[in-house]
Enzyme design. Structure first.
Site, PDB file in Angstrom:
ATOM      1  N   ARG A 120       0.898  -1.160   0.000  1.00 17.20           N
ATOM      2  CA  ARG A 120       0.000   0.000   0.000  1.00 17.20           C
ATOM      3  C   ARG A 120       0.933   1.205   0.000  1.00 17.20           C
ATOM      4  O   ARG A 120       2.045   1.131   0.526  1.00 17.20           O
ATOM      5  CB  ARG A 120      -0.869   0.026   1.239  1.00 17.20           C
ATOM      6  CG  ARG A 120      -1.493  -1.302   1.524  1.00 17.20           C
ATOM      7  CD  ARG A 120      -2.996  -1.323   1.314  1.00 17.20           C
ATOM      8  NE  ARG A 120      -3.436  -2.711   1.513  1.00 17.20           N
ATOM      9  CZ  ARG A 120      -4.531  -3.229   0.995  1.00 17.20           C
ATOM     10  NH1 ARG A 120      -5.308  -2.506   0.252  1.00 17.20           N
ATOM     11  NH2 ARG A 120      -4.846  -4.479   1.222  1.00 17.20           N
ATOM     12  N   CYS A 121       0.507   2.282  -0.597  1.00 15.95           N
ATOM     13  CA  CYS A 121       1.427   3.412  -0.716  1.00 15.95           C
ATOM     14  C   CYS A 121       0.730   4.735  -0.444  1.00 15.95           C
ATOM     15  O   CYS A 121      -0.135   5.160  -1.215  1.00 15.95           O
ATOM     16  CB  CYS A 121       2.013   3.394  -2.135  1.00 15.95           C
ATOM     17  SG  CYS A 121       3.014   4.832  -2.499  1.00 15.95           S
ATOM     18  N   SER A 171      -6.519   0.647  -6.201  1.00 19.68           N
ATOM     19  CA  SER A 171      -5.398   0.754  -7.128  1.00 19.68           C
ATOM     20  C   SER A 171      -5.827   1.364  -8.456  1.00 19.68           C
ATOM     21  O   SER A 171      -5.123   2.176  -9.050  1.00 19.68           O
ATOM     22  CB  SER A 171      -4.804  -0.622  -7.401  1.00 19.68           C
ATOM     23  OG  SER A 171      -4.506  -1.247  -6.185  1.00 19.68           O
ATOM     24  N   ASP A 197     -11.849  -9.587  -3.415  1.00 23.34           N
ATOM     25  CA  ASP A 197     -13.136  -9.202  -2.826  1.00 23.34           C
ATOM     26  C   ASP A 197     -14.246  -9.111  -3.866  1.00 23.34           C
ATOM     27  O   ASP A 197     -15.389  -8.932  -3.537  1.00 23.34           O
ATOM     28  CB  ASP A 197     -13.016  -7.833  -2.130  1.00 23.34           C
ATOM     29  CG  ASP A 197     -11.883  -7.844  -1.125  1.00 23.34           C
ATOM     30  OD1 ASP A 197     -11.670  -8.908  -0.532  1.00 23.34           O
ATOM     31  OD2 ASP A 197     -11.224  -6.809  -0.957  1.00 23.34           O
ATOM     32  N   GLU A 225     -15.674 -10.771   5.839  1.00 21.80           N
ATOM     33  CA  GLU A 225     -14.987  -9.661   6.480  1.00 21.80           C
ATOM     34  C   GLU A 225     -15.735  -8.405   6.017  1.00 21.80           C
ATOM     35  O   GLU A 225     -16.027  -8.246   4.847  1.00 21.80           O
ATOM     36  CB  GLU A 225     -13.545  -9.648   5.954  1.00 21.80           C
ATOM     37  CG  GLU A 225     -12.726  -8.470   6.368  1.00 21.80           C
ATOM     38  CD  GLU A 225     -11.358  -8.461   5.655  1.00 21.80           C
ATOM     39  OE1 GLU A 225     -11.106  -9.352   4.826  1.00 21.80           O
ATOM     40  OE2 GLU A 225     -10.576  -7.564   5.961  1.00 21.80           O
ATOM     41  N   VAL A 272      -5.258 -17.621   4.488  1.00 22.24           N
ATOM     42  CA  VAL A 272      -5.444 -18.888   3.777  1.00 22.24           C
ATOM     43  C   VAL A 272      -6.071 -18.605   2.408  1.00 22.24           C
ATOM     44  O   VAL A 272      -5.777 -19.238   1.414  1.00 22.24           O
ATOM     45  CB  VAL A 272      -6.386 -19.808   4.589  1.00 22.24           C
ATOM     46  CG1 VAL A 272      -6.678 -21.081   3.840  1.00 22.24           C
ATOM     47  CG2 VAL A 272      -5.788 -20.102   5.949  1.00 22.24           C
ATOM     48  N   GLY A 319     -11.548 -38.023 -24.339  1.00 20.59           N
ATOM     49  CA  GLY A 319     -11.971 -38.639 -25.600  1.00 20.59           C
ATOM     50  C   GLY A 319     -11.219 -37.966 -26.731  1.00 20.59           C
ATOM     51  O   GLY A 319     -10.002 -37.805 -26.663  1.00 20.59           O
TER      52      GLY A 319
HETATM   53  P1  ADP Z   1      -7.012  -2.309  -3.579  1.00 19.70           P
HETATM   54  O1  ADP Z   1      -6.390  -1.883  -4.865  1.00 19.70           O
HETATM   55  O2  ADP Z   1      -6.858  -3.762  -3.349  1.00 19.70           O
HETATM   56  O3  ADP Z   1      -8.427  -1.812  -3.462  1.00 19.70           O
HETATM   57  P2  ADP Z   1      -6.126  -0.163  -1.789  1.00 19.70           P
HETATM   58  O4  ADP Z   1      -7.487   0.460  -1.721  1.00 19.70           O
HETATM   59  O5  ADP Z   1      -5.349  -0.276  -0.557  1.00 19.70           O
HETATM   60  O6  ADP Z   1      -6.176  -1.643  -2.400  1.00 19.70           O
HETATM   61  O7  ADP Z   1      -5.275   0.667  -2.849  1.00 19.70           O
HETATM   62  C1  ADP Z   1      -3.945   0.309  -3.147  1.00 19.70           C
HETATM   63  C2  ADP Z   1      -3.115   1.534  -3.395  1.00 19.70           C
HETATM   64  O8  ADP Z   1      -3.641   2.289  -4.493  1.00 19.70           O
HETATM   65  C3  ADP Z   1      -3.076   2.507  -2.241  1.00 19.70           C
HETATM   66  O9  ADP Z   1      -2.145   2.142  -1.274  1.00 19.70           O
HETATM   67  C4  ADP Z   1      -2.686   3.796  -2.944  1.00 19.70           C
HETATM   68  O10 ADP Z   1      -1.309   3.837  -3.204  1.00 19.70           O
HETATM   69  C5  ADP Z   1      -3.398   3.676  -4.282  1.00 19.70           C
HETATM   70  N1  ADP Z   1      -4.675   4.408  -4.215  1.00 19.70           N
HETATM   71  C6  ADP Z   1      -5.863   3.982  -3.757  1.00 19.70           C
HETATM   72  N2  ADP Z   1      -6.801   4.942  -3.848  1.00 19.70           N
HETATM   73  C7  ADP Z   1      -6.193   6.014  -4.352  1.00 19.70           C
HETATM   74  C8  ADP Z   1      -6.606   7.360  -4.691  1.00 19.70           C
HETATM   75  N3  ADP Z   1      -7.860   7.760  -4.506  1.00 19.70           N
HETATM   76  N4  ADP Z   1      -5.684   8.193  -5.212  1.00 19.70           N
HETATM   77  C9  ADP Z   1      -4.415   7.790  -5.416  1.00 19.70           C
HETATM   78  N5  ADP Z   1      -3.966   6.574  -5.124  1.00 19.70           N
HETATM   79  C10 ADP Z   1      -4.820   5.692  -4.599  1.00 19.70           C
END
Ligand code: ADP
Length: 738
Positions: free
Chosen positions: A93-94, A126, A171, A221, A256, A533
């Site tokens: 995550r970033c 993402s 999900d 969840e 898991v 077959g």
């Molecule tokens: P997923 O893609 O599985 O839904 P996340 O919601 O944690 O997972 O999103 C993954 C990553 O995508 C985040 O950590 C962030 O870096 C980036 N991201 C998510 N939403 C936004 C946003 N609205 N603007 C910019 N980057 C985003």
């Protein structure tokens, strides 16, 4: 592979070149099975078309940090990756990517590598990020230019950023898609009614009264009640212990679900999507919107990324505002149908509450056993009962029918059938024509008004025979429908049959194990024979899922030159870091080039480079517990078939009796591209190769070049069938009907 001869009507892949282009691939957000398969396919397809492909490690974090995180991928670097769960290239995550500064840094890193094509595999978060990034791209470049980090020429050269998203969330929360990568390997939501606690306890005590001692309650969840209050597994446990005094255990599946090896379905989906993503990038122009590649039914589609993001946000908004029905509707028809079927099958009513249609419906299994048949029977029986019919179970197919092995089957009789392999009703290959008189008599005795046959090629032949015998026996003038269930997947009128996925999983798991068994030893090639077959589906698609080097099937004739070329190709590959070779052969692919022959040929020709082992997979492909896909597929298809029976019964009931003798009252329900379609069996006759018991046209032959490309062969790939950009709303109605 023969040179393409219909250049005029088909669009061939050779015309699409990736030369001079750089593609970055990243996995982001929560990891999911199948992500690796998608990365592998993007890398290999990218390299195949002449592009450079870069791994971007650790998702957006790697893009922001740059440096070692951005690394050029090679063909070999994705070897042995298909069978690994999670993501090999990392997915973090970033936080920084959510900030403008972070995205400016990410843009600089891409520009420095000349990456103007991005393939993002991740969930809704993402892809929301990707959408924003793409929209901002010009202004990000402008910032970099004005701060002197890049020059005008770099701005020009990188002026357009193409983005393709691939949904990798387990999900299944990204709107517009039927199946996201990973959902098949994990499995699953609308809050329950306010009295859900009473309802649950009532159901559980009812089950106990029926002597059913094991109950499984699955809590997602993030499950909430109608006032947005979380429903936890522990809360449910306390409830059950307090109100009913049952011994109750809680198991949190957690990682898991994410770990483990991806299912065959996930791998194939990921491979198809990966290739589709590269095609979408190659075809993108400055004006095409960023898209998400996805699958609806069995068909690839491309959807505008922005629309998908908007739709997902609308769902979230509806959830926040507690408009749950609206949220379910927005999530798409497939989700809505699943929820409806699930509720119908689980919400047992007491007998006095049930409607009565006055109709009797027989259910039988015909042909060889296939995993998922029992799930289909359970679903048919319960949907039939819920629609007011009296359901009759026939044992041992048409043979049992003739012998009078038929009796009423109740709601509770099919409890727990979903997860069981084989056929609990009993199944036989016997065809009905020579027992027609006896079967007609049984239909008379039990006053059967409609018939649901769940089975393979014999079920199809059987229905043809019965419909032909209608002139002679008026008893057969009732609605009849079959749903295809056979591991071979050789039934005309359907892209897929129940049981084929379980068989594919068995094949891929075995191939994984066989490959692993040799790790650490010297270079080795495995020759594996599959069932089917004359139908090469299992070999071909199993080969795609297992990452095979060659697959021999009846549908694509091969000769000694081809075998020789394959051995030479493998010998070359073995000179790189690749240590394992995998060759699949369908049991009836060629009368003379037997599995032994191929084994001996490879052994002799590979001397000094690799040694060989052979393995005939046999009946293990038929048995075993059904895969989640087959349980779902069996459940959904049979429910739909039973609904058809209800409608057709109403249409054909006149003057106190059911009379159906038109072709469209003897149907096969199959999955055709993106839809579930009822086709009269009589109409399917001309689409059938009766000698070899296969459909004359088989969609999966199109996956063959894909398998070859991923095994490093140069081949011709017809892309005229590849997805066109559609709109999210267009995918929804009717068409995505399962
Ligand atoms: P997923 O893609 O599985 O839904 P996340 O919601 O944690 O997972 O999103 C993954 C990553 O995508 C985040 O950590 C962030 O870096 C980036 N991201 C998510 N939403 C936004 C946003 N609205 N603007 C910019 N980057 C985003």
């Amino acid at each position: 592979m023969a040179a393409p001869n219909r250049q005029d009507t088909k669009k061939f892949f050779e015309n699409l070149s990736g030369a001079g282009k750089s593609i970055g691939v990243l996995t982001s957000g929560g990891d999911a099975q199948g992500m690796n398969g998608a990365v592998r396919a993007v890398v290999r397809m990218g390299i195949y078309v002449g592009a450079k492909v870069y791994f971007i490690h650790e998702g957006y974090q790697g893009m922001v940090d740059g440096g070692q995180n951005i690394e050029e991928a090679t063909w070999e670097s994705v070897s042995s990756m298909l069978q690994v769960g999670g993501t090999v290239i990392g997915s973090a995550r970033c936080k920084e990517f959510r900030t403008l500064e972070g995205r400016v840094r990410a843009a600089l890193n891409l520009v420095q590598h000349g990456i103007t094509n991005l393939c993002v595999i991740g969930g809704d978060g993402s892809l929301t990020g990707a959408n924003l990034f793409r929209e901002e791209w010009s202004s990000l470049l402008e910032t970099l230019r004005t701060t002197g980090q890049i020059d005008d020429e770099a701005v020009q050269r990188n002026s357009v950023l193409h983005i393709v998203g691939m949904v990798g969330s387990i999900d299944n929360d990204f709107c517009g898609t039927d199946m996201t990568i990973g959902t098949d390997s994990a499995l699953h939501q609308m809050p329950p009614e306010d009295d859900w606690e009473e309802e649950l306890c009532y159901k559980l005590s009812g089950n106990r009264a029926d002597k059913k001692r094991l109950n499984i309650i699955i809590v997602a969840e993030g499950a909430i009640d109608r006032s947005n209050k979380p429903i936890s597994a522990d809360y449910i446990k306390d409830l059950v212990v307090r109100r009913l005094g049952f011994d109750t255990r809680v198991t949190i599946l957690g990682h898991v679900q994410r770990g483990g090896t991806p299912s065959a379905f996930d791998r194939i989906l990921a491979s198809r999507m990966g290739v589709e993503a590269v095609l979408a990038l190659l075809e993108a122009s400055a004006t095409t919107p960023a898209c998400v590649v996805s699958l609806v039914g069995n068909q690839s589609v491309r959807l505008p990324l922005m629309e998908c993001v908007q739709m997902t946000q609308e769902v979230q908004k509806a959830m926040d505002e507690k408009k749950f029905d609206e949220a379910v509707r927005l999530r798409g028809r497939s989700f809505e149908n699943n929820l409806h079927t699930y509720r119908l099958l689980c919400s047992r009513k007491s007998d006095k509450d049930l409607p009565s249609s006055g109709f009797n419906v027989a259910v039988l299994n015909v042909g060889a056993p296939a995993a998922g048949m029992n799930a289909a029977v359970r679903s048919a029986v319960r949907v039939g009962i819920a629609e007011g019919h009296k359901m009759f179970a026939v044992n041992d197919g048409f043979e049992g029918f003739a012998k009078g092995q038929i009796k009423e089957i109740k709601w509770g009789d099919v409890g727990g059938w979903t997860g069981q392999g084989g056929s609990l009703l009993g199944t036989k290959r016997t065809l009905p024509a020579k027992h027609a008189e006896k079967i007609a008599e049984q239909i008379r005795i039990h006053n059967i008004n409609a018939m649901l046959v769940i089975g393979g090629f014999e079920a199809y032949l059987g229905l043809l025979e019965l419909s032909r015998a209608r002139e002679q026996f008026s008893e057969f003038c009732v609605p009849m429908v079959m749903v295809p269930a056979t591991v071979s997947n050789n039934i005309p009128g359907s892209d897929l049959s129940i049981g084929a996925d379980t068989a594919l999983n068995a094949i891929t798991e075995t191939c994984d194990r066989i490959k692993q068994s040799a790790s650490g030893t010297k270079r080795r090639v495995f020759i594996i024979e599959t069932m089917g077959g004359y139908c090469g589906y299992l070999a071909n698609v199993g080969g795609l899922a297992a990452g095979a080097d060659a697959v021999y099937i009846y549908e694509e004739p091969f000769d000694i030159r081809e075998l020789q070329a394959n051995v030479e190709h493998l010998t070359e590959k073995m000179k790189t870091s690749i240590q394992r070779g995998l060759v699949l052969r369908n049991e009836n692919s060629n009368e003379n080039f037997t599995t032994d022959f191929i084994y001996q040929l490879y052994s002799e020709e590979g001397k000094g480079v690799f040694d060989c082992r052979k393995n005939v997979l046999g009946h293990m492909q038929q048995g075993g517990a059904p895969s989640p896909f087959d349980r779902n597929f069996g459940t959904k298809v049979a429910a739909k078939a039973m609904q058809w029976i209800t409608t057709t019964l109403k249409e054909t009931y006149k003057e106190g009796r059911v009379f159906a003798n038109t072709d469209d009252s003897a149907c096969l329900l199959g999955m055709r591209r993106r839809a579930m379609v009822f086709r009269p069996v009589a109409e399917l006759r001309e689409e059938t190769d009766f000698v070899h018991r296969i459909p004359k046209e088989q969609w999966w032959l199109k996956l063959r070049p894909l398998m070859k490309i991923l095994a490093k062969y140069r081949t011709s790939f017809d892309v005229s069938d590849s997805a066109q950009l559609e709109h999210v709303t267009h995918v929804r109605p009717k068409e995505a009907a399962i």
